[in-house]
Design an enzyme around this catalytic site. Structure first.
Site, PDB file in Angstrom:
ATOM      1  N   ASN A   1      -1.843  -3.634  13.275  1.00 37.92           N
ATOM      2  CA  ASN A   1      -3.282  -3.139  13.545  1.00 37.92           C
ATOM      3  C   ASN A   1      -3.434  -1.782  14.234  1.00 37.92           C
ATOM      4  O   ASN A   1      -4.434  -1.636  13.374  1.00 37.92           O
ATOM      5  CB  ASN A   1      -3.661  -4.234  13.666  1.00 37.92           C
ATOM      6  CG  ASN A   1      -3.405  -5.274  13.398  1.00 37.92           C
ATOM      7  OD1 ASN A   1      -2.843  -5.852  11.621  1.00 37.92           O
ATOM      8  ND2 ASN A   1      -4.159  -6.682  13.512  1.00 37.92           N
TER       9      ASN A   1
ATOM     10  N   LYS B   1      -7.957   3.420   2.874  1.00 36.78           N
ATOM     11  CA  LYS B   1      -7.677   4.694   2.396  1.00 36.78           C
ATOM     12  C   LYS B   1      -7.457   5.728   0.691  1.00 36.78           C
ATOM     13  O   LYS B   1      -7.769   6.500   1.148  1.00 36.78           O
ATOM     14  CB  LYS B   1      -6.165   4.484   2.818  1.00 36.78           C
ATOM     15  CG  LYS B   1      -5.039   3.851   4.179  1.00 36.78           C
ATOM     16  CD  LYS B   1      -4.067   3.314   3.737  1.00 36.78           C
ATOM     17  CE  LYS B   1      -4.317   2.782   5.684  1.00 36.78           C
ATOM     18  NZ  LYS B   1      -4.729   1.677   4.973  1.00 36.78           N
TER      19      LYS B   1
ATOM     20  N   HIS C   1     -40.813  23.539  -7.986  1.00 35.88           N
ATOM     21  CA  HIS C   1     -41.076  22.582  -9.152  1.00 35.88           C
ATOM     22  C   HIS C   1     -40.801  23.196 -10.432  1.00 35.88           C
ATOM     23  O   HIS C   1     -41.067  22.856 -11.351  1.00 35.88           O
ATOM     24  CB  HIS C   1     -42.553  22.017  -9.380  1.00 35.88           C
ATOM     25  CG  HIS C   1     -43.434  21.900  -8.499  1.00 35.88           C
ATOM     26  ND1 HIS C   1     -43.553  20.594  -8.022  1.00 35.88           N
ATOM     27  CD2 HIS C   1     -44.090  22.579  -7.369  1.00 35.88           C
ATOM     28  CE1 HIS C   1     -44.833  20.310  -6.981  1.00 35.88           C
ATOM     29  NE2 HIS C   1     -44.016  21.490  -6.917  1.00 35.88           N
TER      30      HIS C   1
ATOM     31  N   LYS D   1     -19.013  29.194 -27.795  1.00 31.25           N
ATOM     32  CA  LYS D   1     -19.464  28.301 -26.462  1.00 31.25           C
ATOM     33  C   LYS D   1     -18.539  29.029 -25.548  1.00 31.25           C
ATOM     34  O   LYS D   1     -17.235  29.041 -26.047  1.00 31.25           O
ATOM     35  CB  LYS D   1     -19.530  26.854 -26.785  1.00 31.25           C
ATOM     36  CG  LYS D   1     -20.416  26.127 -27.685  1.00 31.25           C
ATOM     37  CD  LYS D   1     -21.555  26.609 -26.798  1.00 31.25           C
ATOM     38  CE  LYS D   1     -21.685  25.653 -25.922  1.00 31.25           C
ATOM     39  NZ  LYS D   1     -22.103  24.403 -25.890  1.00 31.25           N
TER      40      LYS D   1
ATOM     41  N   SER E   1     -15.134  25.169 -26.843  1.00 24.26           N
ATOM     42  CA  SER E   1     -15.798  24.365 -27.329  1.00 24.26           C
ATOM     43  C   SER E   1     -14.534  23.842 -28.321  1.00 24.26           C
ATOM     44  O   SER E   1     -13.852  25.330 -28.504  1.00 24.26           O
ATOM     45  CB  SER E   1     -17.014  24.247 -28.178  1.00 24.26           C
ATOM     46  OG  SER E   1     -16.975  23.480 -28.961  1.00 24.26           O
TER      47      SER E   1
ATOM     48  N   SER F   1       0.427  -1.489  -0.008  1.00 28.44           N
ATOM     49  CA  SER F   1       0.143   0.129   0.013  1.00 28.44           C
ATOM     50  C   SER F   1       0.889   1.295   0.142  1.00 28.44           C
ATOM     51  O   SER F   1       0.369   1.953  -0.060  1.00 28.44           O
ATOM     52  CB  SER F   1      -0.808   0.073   1.437  1.00 28.44           C
ATOM     53  OG  SER F   1      -0.183  -0.398   2.461  1.00 28.44           O
TER      54      SER F   1
ATOM     55  N   GLU G   1     -19.838  21.961 -13.846  1.00 24.31           N
ATOM     56  CA  GLU G   1     -20.374  20.544 -14.123  1.00 24.31           C
ATOM     57  C   GLU G   1     -19.581  19.899 -13.465  1.00 24.31           C
ATOM     58  O   GLU G   1     -20.058  18.075 -13.461  1.00 24.31           O
ATOM     59  CB  GLU G   1     -20.086  20.420 -15.639  1.00 24.31           C
ATOM     60  CG  GLU G   1     -21.043  21.386 -16.569  1.00 24.31           C
ATOM     61  CD  GLU G   1     -20.975  21.725 -18.109  1.00 24.31           C
ATOM     62  OE1 GLU G   1     -20.651  20.305 -18.564  1.00 24.31           O
ATOM     63  OE2 GLU G   1     -21.038  22.493 -18.758  1.00 24.31           O
TER      64      GLU G   1
HETATM   65  N1  ARG Z   1      -1.025  -1.373   5.184  1.00 24.43           N
HETATM   66  C1  ARG Z   1      -1.584  -2.329   6.200  1.00 24.43           C
HETATM   67  C2  ARG Z   1      -2.983  -1.498   6.014  1.00 24.43           C
HETATM   68  O1  ARG Z   1      -3.166  -0.272   5.917  1.00 24.43           O
HETATM   69  C3  ARG Z   1      -1.133  -1.990   7.545  1.00 24.43           C
HETATM   70  C4  ARG Z   1      -1.793  -2.455   8.277  1.00 24.43           C
HETATM   71  C5  ARG Z   1      -0.904  -4.190   8.362  1.00 24.43           C
HETATM   72  N2  ARG Z   1      -1.188  -5.505   8.790  1.00 24.43           N
HETATM   73  C6  ARG Z   1      -1.182  -6.823   8.910  1.00 24.43           C
HETATM   74  N3  ARG Z   1      -1.605  -7.327   9.588  1.00 24.43           N
HETATM   75  N4  ARG Z   1      -1.207  -7.365   8.005  1.00 24.43           N
HETATM   76  O2  ARG Z   1      -4.219  -1.884   6.591  1.00 24.43           O
END
Ligand code: ARG
Length: 459
Positions: free
Chosen positions: A110, A325, A156, A283, A277, A23, A290
């Protein structure tokens, strides 16, 4: 690169797994939160003698160096290190060796990621609040200039009763005020520290969670470790508040789009906030409005996406939650750019006052006032409604407005009429007689503007 969790594995991770699992491409946005969270954790570990206080100091100083290096763009993150948490820890250990390996004592990614997200969310709630307050300020400034600018109010999308542009804009001010309050509420819902929850069941080390909460500015410490690591309702709350804000902005955009069409011609957008445009030379398009309307769908998608992700996950942490995220980041980026650009667009628009007024006069928007005149002269409202209905029917046939009809014409419909009717249906009078709290009368709107300026100083 050696995995931090590599001990029980005999094979290397497939590159595709690394890519899929990681990530870091998006959660690097959390580097500040991650580092401040780690600093608070390290300080507490030292104070509690869980690690040597001197080592805790070395960790903190190095984390600050790393922060400065990331700020300066000197750090390249690694996909093999998966996420921002392990990237920072890897860099730390690279710099200070064995001592760096002690940072993760009594902690899990975690509770770490849940902490980072809550810290981040608190920041963006405040930033979003400020942006919406700026938009409100812009609207109050415009409203102040148009307390006399008569326009038709609609139901309306048919002309209904005369109001002023000011009154119309102030409706959005009320909506945006509630959006600010919603962001405040999300902030408070988020203001609880999950760190110390560990992977799911806390830890055997004597952590001082309260001191960490204090250092990181959390109002409370979570009371259940499973909940601490595994709920993302605060993200969903933010997305919901963002979605409602976008819904409001989208309705406003729709009106801007209508108003700058030749059919309405109520406003003219500034060239700097319009586009052309590629084929039609004449235009001038309201693309900004929009796009704001369009991006509303995207923020709804962010909300529904995360709600759906979360709905079937057993306690406690599951990797699905890494999907929290991107929708949050996307929604935040979207509402920020939309609020800022939209405010600039309305600030620079020109109001075509005479067109607005003509529209109010042309659409029988003063018919209710004509009926009210009859009521004030002893006619029951239902009968008055009927009489004015006939009057409108007649005027339509004559292609006249109520103001253009002669007194004789009025009298053929009902003998009760006298010339004071003309004053009663004067648009300015119609507006200014609606002089109770919440009404469009200039006095009321000016009062509302003042109340809202005061409100802003407290938010
Ligand atoms: N990158 C993970 C997330 O965003 C972090 C937590 C990962 N925990 C694990 N037990 N693999 O959730």
């Amino acid at each position: 690169m050696k995995k931090m969790w590599g001990g029980r594995f005999s094979k290397k991770t497939d590159l595709l797994t690394d890519d899929f699992n990681s990530s870091i491409s998006f959660d690097q946005r959390l580097y500040k939160q991650d580092i401040f969270g780690s600093i608070a954790h390290a300080r507490m570990l030292g104070k509690q003698n869980i690690i040597d206080p001197k080592e805790s100091e070395i960790i903190i100083a190095t984390l600050l160096d790393i922060l400065a290096d990331i700020d300066a763009g000197k750090i390249e993150f690694s996909v093999a290190m998966e996420d921002i948490h392990m990237n920072v820890e890897a860099i730390l250990t690279e710099r200070i060796g064995e001592v760096g390996k002690k940072l993760h004592t009594g902690r899990s990614r975690n509770d770490q990621v849940a902490t980072d997200m809550r810290l981040y969310m608190k920041d963006i709630c405040l930033e979003t609040k400020n942006l919406i307050c700026d938009l409100i300020t812009t609207l109050l400034d415009i409203a102040m200039e148009h307390t006399n600018t008569i326009m038709p109010g609609y139901t309306h999308l048919q002309r209904a009763q005369p109001i002023t542009l000011s009154h119309h804009l102030m409706a959005y001010v009320e909506m945006f005020k509630r959006d600010v309050i919603r962001m405040d509420q999300v902030f408070h819902m988020t203001d609880t520290l999950p760190l110390g929850s560990g992977a799911l069941a806390t830890t055997t080390y004597p952590l001082d969670r309260e001191s960490v909460a204090k250092e990181l500015g959390f109002a409370a410490v979570s009371l259940n470790s499973l909940d601490g690591v595994s709920d993302r309702d605060f993200c969903i709350d933010f997305l919901e508040a963002a979605a409602v804000f976008m819904m409001h902005l989208s309705r406003f955009s729709e009106e801007i789009i209508l108003w700058c069409s030749s059919e309405f011609n109520f406003i003219t957008l500034d060239d700097a906030f319009s586009t052309g445009s590629s084929i039609m030379p004449q235009k001038k398009n309201p693309d900004i409005a929009e796009l704001v309307r369009g991006k509303t769908g995207r923020v709804y998608g962010d909300l529904l996406g995360l709600l759906t992700t979360m709905k079937g996950i057993p306690l406690a942490y599951n990797k699905d939650m890494q999907e929290d995220k991107e929708p949050v980041f996307d929604a935040y980026d979207t509402i920020s750019i939309c609020a800022t650009t939209f405010a600039k667009m309305v600030k620079t628009m020109t109001v075509n006052k005479s067109v607005m007024k003509k529209a109010a006069a042309g659409g029988f928007s003063n018919a209710t006032d004509a009926a009210d005149w009859l009521v004030k002269h002893g006619v029951a409202f239902r009968d008055a409604h009927e009489i004015i209905g006939k009057l409108v029917f007649y005027a339509l046939d004559q292609k006249k407005s109520l103001d253009d009809l002669t007194l004789e014409e009025y009298k053929t419909i009902s003998p009760i009429f006298d010339e004071t009717i003309y004053h009663a249906i004067d648009l300015n009078v119609c507006v200014n007689q609606r002089n109770i709290i919440g009404g469009p009368a200039e006095k009321q709107v000016i009062k509302a503007i003042a109340i809202n300026r005061e409100w802003l100083t407290k938010h």
